[in-house]
Structures are given as C-alpha cells and as structure tokens.
Design a protein around this motif. Structure first.
Motif, short mmCIF file in Angstrom:
data_model
loop_
_atom_site.label_atom_id
_atom_site.label_comp_id
_atom_site.label_asym_id
_atom_site.label_seq_id
_atom_site.Cartn_x
_atom_site.Cartn_y
_atom_site.Cartn_z
N VAL A 10 72.09 76.05 58.48
CA VAL A 10 72.10 77.16 57.54
C VAL A 10 72.88 78.33 58.12
CG1 VAL A 10 69.91 78.06 58.41
CG2 VAL A 10 70.65 78.67 56.10
N ARG A 11 73.60 79.03 57.28
CA ARG A 11 74.37 80.19 57.70
C ARG A 11 73.44 81.39 57.86
NH1 ARG A 11 79.36 81.85 54.04
NH2 ARG A 11 77.63 82.13 52.56
N PHE A 12 73.76 82.17 58.87
CA PHE A 12 72.94 83.35 59.16
C PHE A 12 72.93 84.27 57.92
CE2 PHE A 12 72.11 87.59 60.80
CZ PHE A 12 71.08 87.36 61.69
N PHE A 20 66.97 79.22 52.62
CA PHE A 20 66.84 77.77 52.67
C PHE A 20 65.38 77.41 52.40
CE2 PHE A 20 65.17 78.55 56.84
CZ PHE A 20 64.32 77.48 57.10
N SER A 21 65.18 76.15 52.07
CA SER A 21 63.83 75.64 51.86
C SER A 21 63.77 74.19 52.34
CB SER A 21 63.43 75.72 50.38
OG SER A 21 64.30 74.94 49.58
N TYR A 52 58.58 83.58 60.02
CA TYR A 52 58.54 84.23 58.71
C TYR A 52 58.84 83.18 57.65
CZ TYR A 52 63.56 84.60 59.72
OH TYR A 52 64.85 84.34 60.09
N GLY A 53 58.53 83.51 56.43
CA GLY A 53 58.74 82.60 55.32
C GLY A 53 57.47 82.46 54.49
N THR A 54 57.63 81.86 53.30
CA THR A 54 56.49 81.62 52.42
C THR A 54 56.07 80.16 52.52
OG1 THR A 54 57.96 81.12 50.57
CG2 THR A 54 57.22 83.40 50.80
N LYS A 68 59.75 78.04 52.54
CA LYS A 68 60.89 78.71 51.93
C LYS A 68 61.14 80.02 52.63
CE LYS A 68 62.62 80.48 47.53
NZ LYS A 68 62.30 80.71 46.09
N ILE A 69 62.42 80.21 53.04
CA ILE A 69 62.83 81.44 53.71
C ILE A 69 63.95 82.07 52.89
CG2 ILE A 69 63.88 82.43 55.79
CD1 ILE A 69 62.48 80.32 57.42
N ASP A 70 63.76 83.31 52.49
CA ASP A 70 64.75 83.98 51.62
C ASP A 70 66.03 84.34 52.35
OD1 ASP A 70 63.01 83.84 49.47
OD2 ASP A 70 62.04 85.74 50.00
#
Length: 294
Positions: free
Chosen positions: A33-35, A39-40, A59-61, A75-77
């Motif tokens: 994943v790009r900085f 992504f999920s 961090y993340g939901t 899931k991370i925004d």
C-alpha cells in the motif's frame, strides 16, 4: 484509537497457553500500500472450535474482539506509519490462542529521477559514433511482490550524449586524378570526428608548401600550381588519426595524333625537297619557266 491486547491479558490473568497452530488465512495474503492510502483486509480461520477473533493494530477500525465469528475485517483510512505489523488473534474453545502477523509493505513513489553529473553530460570515450547527440534518460520503477498494477514510471530529464571517436573520411581513402588541359583538381580530405578533426597536408613538391593553408580540409590544384605526384592528408583529433593519399598523374599523349603530325611534317619536307630539285638553279635562284620542261 483502539488497541487490543488479548495476548498479555490472557497470559497474565488466566494462564491459558498460546499457540500458532490454528489455520489462519489473510485476504489478501500480502499487502502493498502507498503511504497515505487506505486499505482493508480480512483474517479468517478454518477451525470449527473458534470462541472469538480480533485484530491487534496501532490504528484502524475492526480491531475489537468478536465472539462466535470465523473472520474479522481490518480497515485503515490512511496509512501513516512506515512499519505496520497487524496481528490477527483466534481464541479457541479449549483455551488455546493463535496469532499470525500480516506481511505488510508501505511504499512512496520518488518525487523525481535524475542522472548524476558534475556540470554537463560526461562523454563516452571510444564510443559508437552513431550514438553521438542521442538523448538518454533514466527511469525509476518500483517492483513489488505481489505486483502493484498501474504504478507510474518516474523519468528524468533527457541529456545529450557526447561520444568521442576518431576521424573517418567522407570519401574513399585513396583517389587518383588525371591532369588535363586547364582543369582544376580538388583534393577532398573532409572527415567526421569528435572532437572536430584538424588537417595536415603533405605535398608532391616543396614549391607548393607556401601556397596552402595546411589546416584546410581541401586542396585546390589550379593550372598555375598543379603538379603530378602523390599528395597526402592526415585528419586527427584526440581519439586518433587517419591518412588519405591522392595520386595526380599526367594524361598520356594520343600516339595516333602524334604520328599523324609527324607524318604531315615528313610529307611537307619531301615536297619541299623535290620542289627544290626541280625549281632551284645552281646559283640559288628559282626558275618557273615553262620552256625548260617542254
């Protein structure tokens, strides 16, 4: 921000054993994943003895513990950390806890690409002359496993390639010329090379030395200074030199014409001789009296 610390809690409070023998699967199995991008992913287990599952991540939901499920999502925004090691935990009914850490790669495309050089493009010594003046550049492309689709290439500004090579004549190396009446002969020594070649001439006769700029690529022989013989020209630069030879010869005379001229003079001489016998008196005077021949 939620933080799930099941492992430390279980060991400290209940003393349940921890094992990595559970069949845990990630979807996708690897994350690139790009900085700054979102992504999920999902963690699942094929075990039929699952009590609860959950994620441990910075961090993340979706990081809380969930009972009676066979998969949990994370899931991370926006990825804001270069090193991420999210772990998926599975608690079995027999008190065994399993965990797996996801393989995670964070990348960032370079802002620019450039060719390192001191002040200008370094020349390629003894290179192929066909590449002289060609445009060159570099490209930066990132390769990952698994591959990331549609990653752009970063291209540097083009640079002009300078190739140094020895002189090469534009006409055949050796030439022959014939002297004819009133013609002008041009001896062409033009050569290509980098750096630009300089020229030096060798003349057929010493008298011609003062009549020529020795650094010219051409030698012009006019009717006033053309002399038969062998001339040479050397084109040279820092990479080498080449010499070319010119042979100037006289045109052979036409023997048929010469023989006709000689024959004409012989015939005229014979006529004058016979005429002298018939018309010249003993005292040296001419007589054309008809009576003398009747």
């Amino acid at each position: 921000m939620k933080l799930f610390l099941v492992l430390s809690f279980v060991i400290a409070c209940t003393g349940k054993p921890v094992s990595s023998s559970c069949e845990i699967e990630f979807s996708p199995p690897k994350v690139v994943v790009r900085f700054g991008d979102p992504f999920s992913l999902r963690c699942s287990s094929t075990s039929n003895q699952i009590d609860s599952m959950g994620w441990e991540a910075i961090y993340g939901t979706g990081t809380g513990l969930q009972d009676g499920v066979s998969s949990v999502a994370l899931k991370i925004d926006s990825v804001k950390d270069w090193k991420m090691e999210p772990q998926c935990y599975v608690n079995l009914e027999n008190g065994v806890q399993c965990s797996e850490t996801l393989t995670f790669t964070v990348y960032k495309m370079p802002d620019s690409a450039f060719i390192s050089q001191p002040s200008k493009m370094d020349p390629m010594v003894e290179g192929e002359k066909g590449y002289n003046g060609a445009q060159v550049w570099c490209e930066a492309k990132m390769l990952f496993s698994p591959p990331v689709q549609s990653l752009p290439k970063i291209q540097s500004k083009p640079q002009k390639l300078i190739v140094l090579y020895s002189p090469t004549f534009t006409t055949p190396e050796n030439e022959t010329f014939e002297l004819s009446a009133r013609n002008t002969i041009i001896l062409n020594c033009t050569a290509t090379g980098n750096p630009m070649p300089v020229y030096s001439w060798g003349f057929a006769h010493p008298i011609q030395q003062m009549k020529k700029n020795r650094n010219d690529s051409q030698l012009i022989l006019t009717p006033s200074n053309r002399l038969p013989g062998t001339y040479n020209c050397t084109a040279s630069n820092t990479q080498g030199s080449s010499t070319k030879y010119f042979t100037v010869i006289e045109v052979p005379r036409n023997r048929t014409t010469f023989a006709a001229l000689v024959g004409g003079f012989v015939f005229l001489g014979a006529v004058l001789f016979i005429g002298g016998l018939l018309f010249v008196k003993p005292d040296g005077t001419f007589s054309f009296s008809k009576a003398g021949y009747l």
